[in-house]
Design an enzyme around this catalytic site. Sequence first.
Site, PDB file in Angstrom:
ATOM      1  N   LEU A  37       0.857  -1.189   0.000  1.00 32.64           N
ATOM      2  CA  LEU A  37       0.000   0.000   0.000  1.00 32.64           C
ATOM      3  C   LEU A  37       0.888   1.232   0.000  1.00 32.64           C
ATOM      4  O   LEU A  37       1.853   1.312   0.768  1.00 32.64           O
ATOM      5  CB  LEU A  37      -0.896   0.027   1.246  1.00 32.64           C
ATOM      6  CG  LEU A  37      -2.223  -0.724   1.218  1.00 32.64           C
ATOM      7  CD1 LEU A  37      -2.900  -0.644   2.582  1.00 32.64           C
ATOM      8  CD2 LEU A  37      -3.153  -0.177   0.142  1.00 32.64           C
ATOM      9  N   ASP A  38       0.587   2.208  -0.862  1.00 34.25           N
ATOM     10  CA  ASP A  38       1.334   3.464  -0.878  1.00 34.25           C
ATOM     11  C   ASP A  38       1.181   4.183   0.460  1.00 34.25           C
ATOM     12  O   ASP A  38       0.180   3.987   1.168  1.00 34.25           O
ATOM     13  CB  ASP A  38       0.813   4.378  -1.990  1.00 34.25           C
ATOM     14  CG  ASP A  38       1.192   3.880  -3.376  1.00 34.25           C
ATOM     15  OD1 ASP A  38       2.178   3.128  -3.490  1.00 34.25           O
ATOM     16  OD2 ASP A  38       0.493   4.243  -4.343  1.00 34.25           O
ATOM     17  N   PRO A  39       2.136   5.047   0.810  1.00 30.84           N
ATOM     18  CA  PRO A  39       2.017   5.819   2.061  1.00 30.84           C
ATOM     19  C   PRO A  39       0.709   6.596   2.158  1.00 30.84           C
ATOM     20  O   PRO A  39       0.136   6.718   3.246  1.00 30.84           O
ATOM     21  CB  PRO A  39       3.224   6.762   1.996  1.00 30.84           C
ATOM     22  CG  PRO A  39       4.236   6.005   1.198  1.00 30.84           C
ATOM     23  CD  PRO A  39       3.440   5.258   0.156  1.00 30.84           C
ATOM     24  N   ARG A 172      -3.602   4.676  -8.762  1.00 31.49           N
ATOM     25  CA  ARG A 172      -3.072   5.982  -9.179  1.00 31.49           C
ATOM     26  C   ARG A 172      -3.062   6.112 -10.702  1.00 31.49           C
ATOM     27  O   ARG A 172      -3.383   7.167 -11.253  1.00 31.49           O
ATOM     28  CB  ARG A 172      -1.644   6.158  -8.654  1.00 31.49           C
ATOM     29  CG  ARG A 172      -1.548   6.571  -7.199  1.00 31.49           C
ATOM     30  CD  ARG A 172      -0.109   6.880  -6.836  1.00 31.49           C
ATOM     31  NE  ARG A 172       0.719   5.691  -6.759  1.00 31.49           N
ATOM     32  CZ  ARG A 172       2.030   5.673  -7.015  1.00 31.49           C
ATOM     33  NH1 ARG A 172       2.641   6.776  -7.407  1.00 31.49           N
ATOM     34  NH2 ARG A 172       2.728   4.557  -6.881  1.00 31.49           N
TER      35      ARG A 172
END
Length: 305
Positions: A37-39, A172
């Site tokens: 998971l991205d920040p 994204r």
Amino acid sequence: MDGLIIVDKPAGWTSHDAVLKLRKILGEKRLGHAGTLDPLATGLLIITVGQATRLFPFLSSLDKIYSGQITLGQATDTYDLLGKPAGEKCQEFPDLEKIEQTVDTLTGEIEQFPPPFSAKKVNGQRAFELARKGQRPELKPVKVTVYSFLILDYRPPVLTFQIECSSGTYIRSLAHELGQKLGCGAYLSSLRRVMTGPYSEAEAHSLEQIEQLYRDQLTSQFLIPLDYTLSWQPAIWIEASSQVSFQHGQPLQLHNLVKVDPGRNIQNSSLIFRVLTEGHHLLGLARFNPEEKLFEPQVVFNSPH
């Protein structure tokens, strides 16, 4: 300690940050995560503990469900709100009908380019490392499947969505491509993973909750035991006399089986079977070899767990 922990990752943390924190809490070194998971993102992160780290290929390939928001009117270099503006800013926003028509073109099996700021490797280097140096990494398109892309609310410039997709899908990139197709630019402004395979956010614990439960010696309230992992995979049960040889990496003959999941074709060589004792103790995973008429070990666990 062997099994899975379903973590509710907070915003601002990398997936690796969550692993490091749990290593400190539990005093365990063998921890990993399945599905980065991205920040920016929050939500469900599967943490593997002990022998369960060997299940990474099966857990990381599970389908995912996300909810979040996309902001129209401006693209960014990272494709999310943490990036720098890229391209012209747009003040006119498309209507809902046009957005829904465009979303349809991003549904099904599609090819998408990973974001320039991603962990994908290009000639041995992470794409984001090259992007930070001002270089444009040459990323290749990847085939992914978007099962559904639902617009739940639209209040220009922000639209709220829910996406169900295959593993490896970059939300994204979907946000960025939506903006490009609409001609107004867009970036991902919030994201939450609500489901991975059969695991939902309702089963997730915050890092603070896990720390308190561990202090209170209530590990069973957050740890899914190894015996209950991969429960969606078909199973075979084997006789006691075959257990030791299987755990030493020996294949299983058909006469070693006590029971097979009803309705399952054991000769389907694409299936991975859980190998269980009659007491439902998980010994490992095996794949059937139709030519040799035997089950070949894929993963073998050491007892006890």
